[in-house]
Write a protein that holds these residues in place. Structure first.
Motif, mmCIF file in Angstrom:
data_model
loop_
_atom_site.group_PDB
_atom_site.id
_atom_site.type_symbol
_atom_site.label_atom_id
_atom_site.label_comp_id
_atom_site.label_asym_id
_atom_site.label_seq_id
_atom_site.Cartn_x
_atom_site.Cartn_y
_atom_site.Cartn_z
ATOM 1 N N ASP A 187 72.361 69.294 64.887
ATOM 2 C CA ASP A 187 73.279 70.433 64.872
ATOM 3 C C ASP A 187 72.522 71.719 65.197
ATOM 4 N N LEU A 188 71.330 71.873 64.638
ATOM 5 C CA LEU A 188 70.523 73.060 64.938
ATOM 6 C C LEU A 188 70.029 73.040 66.384
ATOM 7 N N LEU A 189 69.704 71.865 66.914
ATOM 8 C CA LEU A 189 69.314 71.795 68.323
ATOM 9 C C LEU A 189 70.476 72.201 69.235
ATOM 10 N N THR A 190 71.686 71.893 68.817
ATOM 11 C CA THR A 190 72.845 72.380 69.578
ATOM 12 C C THR A 190 72.871 73.901 69.576
ATOM 13 N N ASP A 191 72.619 74.509 68.408
ATOM 14 C CA ASP A 191 72.633 75.974 68.299
ATOM 15 C C ASP A 191 71.489 76.609 69.080
ATOM 16 N N TRP A 192 70.296 76.014 68.986
ATOM 17 C CA TRP A 192 69.110 76.621 69.574
ATOM 18 C C TRP A 192 68.962 76.322 71.059
ATOM 19 N N VAL A 193 69.401 75.151 71.491
ATOM 20 C CA VAL A 193 69.120 74.708 72.862
ATOM 21 C C VAL A 193 70.396 74.571 73.695
ATOM 22 N N GLU A 194 71.308 73.727 73.241
ATOM 23 C CA GLU A 194 72.452 73.397 74.091
ATOM 24 C C GLU A 194 73.356 74.587 74.357
ATOM 25 N N GLN A 195 73.716 75.352 73.328
ATOM 26 C CA GLN A 195 74.635 76.465 73.533
ATOM 27 C C GLN A 195 74.037 77.590 74.372
ATOM 28 N N PRO A 196 72.813 78.069 74.082
ATOM 29 C CA PRO A 196 72.258 79.116 74.949
ATOM 30 C C PRO A 196 72.009 78.640 76.378
ATOM 31 N N ALA A 197 71.657 77.367 76.555
ATOM 32 C CA ALA A 197 71.478 76.840 77.912
ATOM 33 C C ALA A 197 72.800 76.874 78.661
ATOM 34 N N ALA A 198 73.880 76.481 77.972
ATOM 35 C CA ALA A 198 75.190 76.502 78.613
ATOM 36 C C ALA A 198 75.617 77.928 78.963
ATOM 37 N N GLU A 199 75.321 78.852 78.060
ATOM 38 C CA GLU A 199 75.692 80.252 78.312
ATOM 39 C C GLU A 199 74.926 80.845 79.488
ATOM 40 N N SER A 200 73.730 80.340 79.733
ATOM 41 C CA SER A 200 72.935 80.851 80.856
ATOM 42 C C SER A 200 73.163 80.064 82.143
ATOM 43 N N GLY A 201 74.068 79.097 82.079
ATOM 44 C CA GLY A 201 74.380 78.327 83.266
ATOM 45 C C GLY A 201 73.504 77.130 83.519
ATOM 46 N N ARG A 202 72.649 76.768 82.551
ATOM 47 C CA ARG A 202 71.741 75.636 82.727
ATOM 48 C C ARG A 202 72.341 74.378 82.118
ATOM 49 N N LEU A 255 64.714 72.131 78.676
ATOM 50 C CA LEU A 255 65.532 73.076 77.907
ATOM 51 C C LEU A 255 64.906 73.343 76.543
ATOM 52 N N GLU A 256 64.371 72.310 75.909
ATOM 53 C CA GLU A 256 63.691 72.513 74.628
ATOM 54 C C GLU A 256 62.504 73.458 74.797
ATOM 55 N N ARG A 257 61.771 73.276 75.871
ATOM 56 C CA ARG A 257 60.608 74.138 76.091
ATOM 57 C C ARG A 257 61.033 75.600 76.179
ATOM 58 N N THR A 258 62.124 75.866 76.892
ATOM 59 C CA THR A 258 62.577 77.246 77.101
ATOM 60 C C THR A 258 63.257 77.823 75.876
ATOM 61 N N TYR A 259 64.172 77.067 75.282
ATOM 62 C CA TYR A 259 65.046 77.627 74.257
ATOM 63 C C TYR A 259 64.636 77.299 72.828
ATOM 64 N N LEU A 260 63.752 76.309 72.662
ATOM 65 C CA LEU A 260 63.287 75.974 71.322
ATOM 66 C C LEU A 260 61.850 76.419 71.116
ATOM 67 N N TRP A 261 60.919 75.785 71.840
ATOM 68 C CA TRP A 261 59.502 76.011 71.552
ATOM 69 C C TRP A 261 59.048 77.429 71.886
ATOM 70 N N ARG A 262 59.734 78.120 72.771
ATOM 71 C CA ARG A 262 59.362 79.503 73.072
ATOM 72 C C ARG A 262 60.148 80.517 72.244
ATOM 73 N N ARG A 263 60.924 80.016 71.251
ATOM 74 C CA ARG A 263 61.747 80.935 70.462
ATOM 75 C C ARG A 263 61.682 80.674 68.959
ATOM 76 N N VAL A 264 61.131 79.554 68.530
ATOM 77 C CA VAL A 264 61.252 79.157 67.133
ATOM 78 C C VAL A 264 59.920 79.315 66.405
ATOM 79 N N TRP A 265 60.005 79.533 65.079
ATOM 80 C CA TRP A 265 58.803 79.528 64.253
ATOM 81 C C TRP A 265 58.276 78.101 64.147
ATOM 82 N N GLN A 266 56.981 77.917 64.329
ATOM 83 C CA GLN A 266 56.367 76.587 64.332
ATOM 84 C C GLN A 266 54.964 76.678 63.762
ATOM 85 N N MET A 267 54.576 75.673 62.997
ATOM 86 C CA MET A 267 53.262 75.666 62.378
ATOM 87 C C MET A 267 52.191 75.370 63.421
#
Length: 459
Positions: free
Chosen positions: A444-459, A58-70
């Motif tokens: 808290d931010l991981l909940t916003d970035w990963v957990e909530q969108p994953a739940a909304e998409s059924g994952r 889930l982090e790979r899909t909803y965090l690392w493919r969506r967030v600004w990272q150095m």
């Protein structure tokens, strides 16, 4: 106001950093002293966030493919065609400087049969796949393909076969990428962070040292060891007489936060009260019977003496501007954290940390330490990465000097934390109400970035 008087917080009593610096000869400017307390939505963190392969996906899909990272520093791309291979959670990107001088980032995969275009950092005039020879210009467009008459779909719309791009932004000499084409600009993501760092001039620093160590723990386990000062007395007992814990500053500003541990003041539960001379001796690692290497009188404090010595040490680089810089900026530990995984230390510290999964492993990570050092004249070349395997000691990285010993103490805990998380019968771990607020903020931010969108998409 003392730490224990901030409304709604249960904190260790004592003088806060915000008040402590007002007693210095030169306090920080107002915007650096601003209190921005954080109220966590929950202090309970699910254990599965550290141990679950499913959460990693889930982090790979909803965090690392969506967030600004150095991804790298601008100095790692000094010339046209310079490129860096940036890898994160199983994904790979080519970050390069084009012929126009701009920086671009591409998915590191040939669009023919999928071979990675580059395996190592380097410099090139084009990106040529070593499997069949498909070749692309530095701007990602298709230059050449073998057997072109056998690929009518590509010939019909060559523009559609450009390398997919990630967005690119720069700040402070760092190059950030974001694979999400709809991501907000980096400037909006960072918010007021550039104002905090404006005097510290990270653009005009160079990578003097760069060490990367592989760890057998989740990337968040590694990172969270540096989010708070609560561990100082147990993990770093040598610093207990001179680095405060309960009187730290903890502030959260949106997508970045900071935790400042003051120097020249002991931790809260020291069994004896050290004298100012004792504190200074411990700060300078002076042994019993040795003379102090810097001036000290009974009318001064350890903070005063260290600030004066640091000011003179930096004068060669910064000139008389050092006289306008606060004592706290020279002696305290300004640990900023940019969500999700970058820690550029503020003020006149040189330290930068980055944490990320080791390849596509959820139970292994890479912990990087960089020294960003000011320079005069021509920019020195950046130091190459010194890789340490899991079994290697930080002390092999002599370029980190005494910091290597501190890193050794910190990583001593990390594998044990991972093992404990995998065996615990608890479903959640708990964070403290103040000193571990940065840990709570990130989750808290991981909940916003990963957990909530994953739940909304059924994952």
């Amino acid at each position: 106001m003392t730490i224990s008087e901030v409304p709604g917080k249960q904190r260790t009593p004592g003088l806060s950093w915000y008040d402590l610096v007002l007693e210095d000869d030169r306090p920080p400017v107002e915007h650096l002293r601003e209190r921005v307390p954080y109220t966590a939505r929950t202090q309970y963190v699910p254990v599965e966030r550290y141990t679950s392969r499913a959460w990693h996906e889930l982090e790979r899909t909803y965090l690392w493919r969506r967030v600004w990272q150095m991804a790298c520093r601008e100095e790692h791309l000094p010339e046209v065609g310079s490129y860096v291979v940036y890898e994160i959670a199983g994904d790979s990107y080519l970050v390069t400087r084009t012929r126009e001088g701009t920086i671009k980032a591409y998915v590191n995969a040939c669009l023919h049969r999928g071979r990675a275009l580059k395996d190592f950092d380097g410099r090139c005039s084009e990106f040529r796949c070593s499997f069949h020879g498909f070749t692309r210009k530095l701007d990602g467009s298709l230059r050449y393909m073998p057997g072109s008459n056998e690929f009518p779909d590509i010939e019909a719309d060559r523009d559609a076969w450009k390398l997919p791009e990630a967005k690119v932004g720069t700040w402070g000499g760092f190059v950030f990428i974001n694979p999400d084409p709809d991501a907000e600009p980096l400037e909006d993501f960072l918010g007021t962070l550039p104002q905090h760092f404006s005097v510290w001039d990270f653009e005009n620093r160079y990578v003097q040292a760069h060490v990367a160590k592989k760890l057998r723990c989740n990337w968040k386990v590694a990172q969270e060891a540096f989010d708070e000062g609560l561990h100082l007395g147990a993990t770093h007992p040598q610093s207990a007489p001179y680095v405060g814990d309960g009187n730290s500053a903890v502030d959260v500003y949106g997508n970045y936060s900071r935790q400042i541990s003051p120097s020249g003041t002991p931790i809260d539960d020291m069994p004896v009260d050290p004298t100012e001379k004792d504190i200074l001796a411990r700060m300078l690692d002076v042994r019993e019977g040795e003379e102090l290497p810097i001036p000290f009188s009974q009318r001064t404090t350890a903070r005063d003496s260290m600030a004066a010595a640091a000011r003179e040490r930096w004068r060669d680089v910064l000139g008389d501007a050092v006289d306008e810089i606060s004592d706290g900026e020279f002696v305290d530990h300004w640990n900023y954290a940019i969500f999700p995984n970058l820690h550029p230390w503020g003020a006149f510290n040189r330290i930068v940390y980055r944490f990320r999964p080791n390849g596509d492993r959820h139970d292994e990570s890479i912990f990087e330490v960089m020294f960003l050092t000011p320079f005069k004249g021509e920019r020195p070349p950046p130091a190459p990465i010194h890789w340490l395997e899991v079994e290697d000691s930080w002390t092999q990285a002599t370029q980190l000097q005494t910091l290597a010993l501190v890193m050794e103490q910190d990583t001593f805990n990390m594998e044990a934390v991972q093992r404990g998380l995998q065996t615990t019968r608890r479903t959640h771990v708990i964070t403290s109400d103040f000193q571990e607020d940065v840990v709570s903020w990130r989750h808290d931010l991981l909940t916003d970035w990963v957990e909530q969108p994953a739940a909304e998409s059924g994952r």
